[in-house]
Write an enzyme that holds these catalytic residues in place. Structure first.
Site, mmCIF file in Angstrom:
data_model
loop_
_atom_site.group_PDB
_atom_site.id
_atom_site.type_symbol
_atom_site.label_atom_id
_atom_site.label_comp_id
_atom_site.label_asym_id
_atom_site.label_seq_id
_atom_site.Cartn_x
_atom_site.Cartn_y
_atom_site.Cartn_z
ATOM 1 N N SER A 131 1.855 -9.767 -0.944
ATOM 2 C CA SER A 131 1.526 -8.333 -0.819
ATOM 3 C C SER A 131 1.869 -7.725 0.521
ATOM 4 O O SER A 131 2.082 -6.514 0.612
ATOM 5 C CB SER A 131 0.041 -8.122 -1.126
ATOM 6 O OG SER A 131 -0.764 -8.952 -0.310
ATOM 7 N N LYS B 52 0.809 -1.231 0.000
ATOM 8 C CA LYS B 52 0.000 0.000 0.000
ATOM 9 C C LYS B 52 0.840 1.278 0.000
ATOM 10 O O LYS B 52 0.413 2.300 -0.517
ATOM 11 C CB LYS B 52 -0.959 0.000 1.190
ATOM 12 C CG LYS B 52 -2.132 -0.951 1.004
ATOM 13 C CD LYS B 52 -3.228 -0.704 2.034
ATOM 14 C CE LYS B 52 -4.454 -1.529 1.754
ATOM 15 N NZ LYS B 52 -4.263 -2.958 2.122
ATOM 16 N N GLU C 134 -10.723 6.836 4.668
ATOM 17 C CA GLU C 134 -11.274 5.933 5.677
ATOM 18 C C GLU C 134 -10.316 4.765 5.810
ATOM 19 O O GLU C 134 -9.472 4.543 4.944
ATOM 20 C CB GLU C 134 -12.656 5.419 5.250
ATOM 21 C CG GLU C 134 -12.641 4.208 4.325
ATOM 22 C CD GLU C 134 -12.193 4.516 2.899
ATOM 23 O OE1 GLU C 134 -12.206 5.711 2.510
ATOM 24 O OE2 GLU C 134 -11.826 3.560 2.187
HETATM 25 C C1 LIG Z 1 -5.121 -4.009 1.688
HETATM 26 C C2 LIG Z 1 -4.368 -5.238 1.383
HETATM 27 C C3 LIG Z 1 -4.749 -6.098 0.327
HETATM 28 C C4 LIG Z 1 -5.990 -5.902 -0.495
HETATM 29 O O1 LIG Z 1 -6.013 -4.781 -1.302
HETATM 30 P P1 LIG Z 1 -5.819 -4.850 -2.899
HETATM 31 O O2 LIG Z 1 -6.180 -3.477 -3.326
HETATM 32 O O3 LIG Z 1 -6.736 -5.891 -3.438
HETATM 33 O O4 LIG Z 1 -4.400 -5.194 -3.143
HETATM 34 C C5 LIG Z 1 -3.948 -7.201 0.047
HETATM 35 N N1 LIG Z 1 -2.849 -7.473 0.783
HETATM 36 C C6 LIG Z 1 -2.458 -6.686 1.816
HETATM 37 C C7 LIG Z 1 -1.241 -7.060 2.581
HETATM 38 C C8 LIG Z 1 -3.206 -5.546 2.158
HETATM 39 O O5 LIG Z 1 -2.818 -4.776 3.180
#
Ligand SMILES: *Cc1c(COP(=O)(O)O)cnc(C)c1O
Length: 400
Positions: free
Chosen positions: A384, A95, A117
């Site tokens: 992610s 993010k 938010e």
């Molecule tokens: C917020 C988040 C997601 C989901 O958001 P996407 O916009 O679908 O990527 C996925 N993995 C992590 C670690 C997150 O913090």
């Protein structure tokens, strides 16, 4: 230095096929168009590109490495599993990539306040971090019920200096936080900017957030070619709104021999009401200012959805994913909460990497799929984020 990659979609009006657009009141369309114009200006400006590239390198710690999960791959006896380590980024997830972009844009436009938010607090922490760095006031709306659940993220946001607004109306969760933040934004949309946390919302946000996140795939494609002299057979990522997935997919979209798979949360099962598998079970509709696939209840309202991973708990999905699904360029599959928990524990114990529960969805899909492939094939998983935020929850659930 790595440059951002910019895919040709969407069109001028922000459409990806029939999806996207700006389903907001006319006054807000003007504000969104100003944001788009400012974005188009800075994205062509070398100074901005250089500033973002040096922050990616020295602040976020990019490029994030690719790790060959060899022990896990050997156990599974099929394809090799490669992990793109977005979990190693500053603040622990992907993010930060788009939050930095949004904060720099806000500063460039002379906005007085960044508003957003947050549900579990992940977007809130990444945005508060970027705003502290850039030096711009930040106001985060969060449901009181979530504030009580997400203590570590709440204190981080306070330490980072953002103004945390506790929302007590309704069920005091994410939806109420969105309403509250949006009301504050509407008080002065010329001076404020609403920083959206995924590739969702009205044009230009799905495009902008995609562009900022596309660094993931640009790096990964180069890293694979340099190290393995080939592209992976499959690239996979979890999908909530879809930002980390589109971030890794974009660089591979034209490589049609590479199969792309988005993994949705099947929660407690696709045949229950307790999931958030929007493309698997939803249909085209409108949500949060865009046309996209939506999960609806019998009355046509956004359905109450569920996932063990709060970051995937969303009844819509980005417009570009909606389009790529219809085109058949990306396959969307799903894994359950239970498969996700198993993958969370397995990656932790076999590779010493505790993944975010969101990311564990993509790992679970790779664990399911690798044995059906050959040892000379590769699955690249976008990891992610890291699982520190989920450790207490999982330990309680499993009585550890
Ligand atoms: C917020 C988040 C997601 C989901 O958001 P996407 O916009 O679908 O990527 C996925 N993995 C992590 C670690 C997150 O913090």
């Amino acid at each position: 230095m790595t440059n951002l990659s910019f895919a040709p979609m969407p069109d001028e009006q922000g459409y990806f096929g029939a999806y996207g657009g700006q389903y907001v009141p006319t006054e807000l369309q003007k504000v969104m168009n100003d944001i788009n114009a400012a974005y188009e200006e800075i994205r062509q400006c070398t100074e901005f590109q250089q500033e973002l590239a040096s922050l990616f390198a020295d602040y976020v710690g990019r490029p994030s490495p690719i790790f060959h999960a060899k022990r896990l791959s050997d156990q599974l006896g099929g394809a090799q599993i490669l992990l793109k380590r977005e979990d190693l980024n500053h603040t622990g997830a992907h993010k930060i990539n788009h939050c930095l972009g949004e904060a720099l844009l806000a500063k460039f436009m002379g906005k007085k306040k960044v508003i957003a938010e947050t549900g579990a607090g992940q977007h809130g922490v990444a945005l508060a971090t970027a705003c502290a760095l850039v030096g711009i006031p930040c106001e985060i709306h969060m449901g009181q019920a979530d504030i009580e659940k997400e203590h570590p993220n709440v204190v981080k946001m306070k330490i980072l200096g953002c103004n945390l607004i506790s929302v007590t109306r309704g069920t005091a969760t994410l939806k109420d936080a969105v309403d509250s933040a949006f009301e504050e934004y509407l008080k002065d949309p010329e001076s404020f900017i609403y920083a959206i946390g995924s590739v969702v919302g009205p044009h230009p946000f799905p495009k902008m957030v995609r562009d900022f996140q596309s660094i993931i795939g640009t790096e990964a494609r180069e890293q694979c070619l340099t190290r393995y002299k080939r592209l992976p057979d499959v690239v996979t990522a979890c999908v909530g709104g879809g930002s980390n997935a589109i971030g890794i997919f974009t660089a591979f979209l034209d490589d049609t021999q590479v199969k792309l798979v988005g993994v949705e949360p099947a929660g407690e099962g696709l045949d229950t009401q307790r999931h958030a598998a929007t493309l698997t079970k939803g249909k085209p509709g409108h949500l949060h200012g865009m046309a996209c696939y939506v999960l609806e209840d019998e009355d046509g309202n956004p359905a109450p959805v569920h996932s063990i991973a709060s970051g995937l708990d969303y009844p819509g999905i980005g417009p570009q994913h909606s389009y790529l699904n219809d085109l058949g360029r990306v396959d969307y599959d799903s894994v359950t909460d239970q498969e996700t928990l198993d993958a969370f524990m397995r990656l932790s114990r076999v590779e010493g990497i505790i993944p975010a529960l969101e990311s564990a969805h993509a790992v679970a899909w790779a664990i399911r799929t690798a044995p059906t492939m050959q040892p000379n094939q590769q699955i690249l998983v976008n990891l992610s984020g890291r699982g520190d935020k989920d450790a207490d929850f999982v330990a309680n659930l499993l009585n550890l």
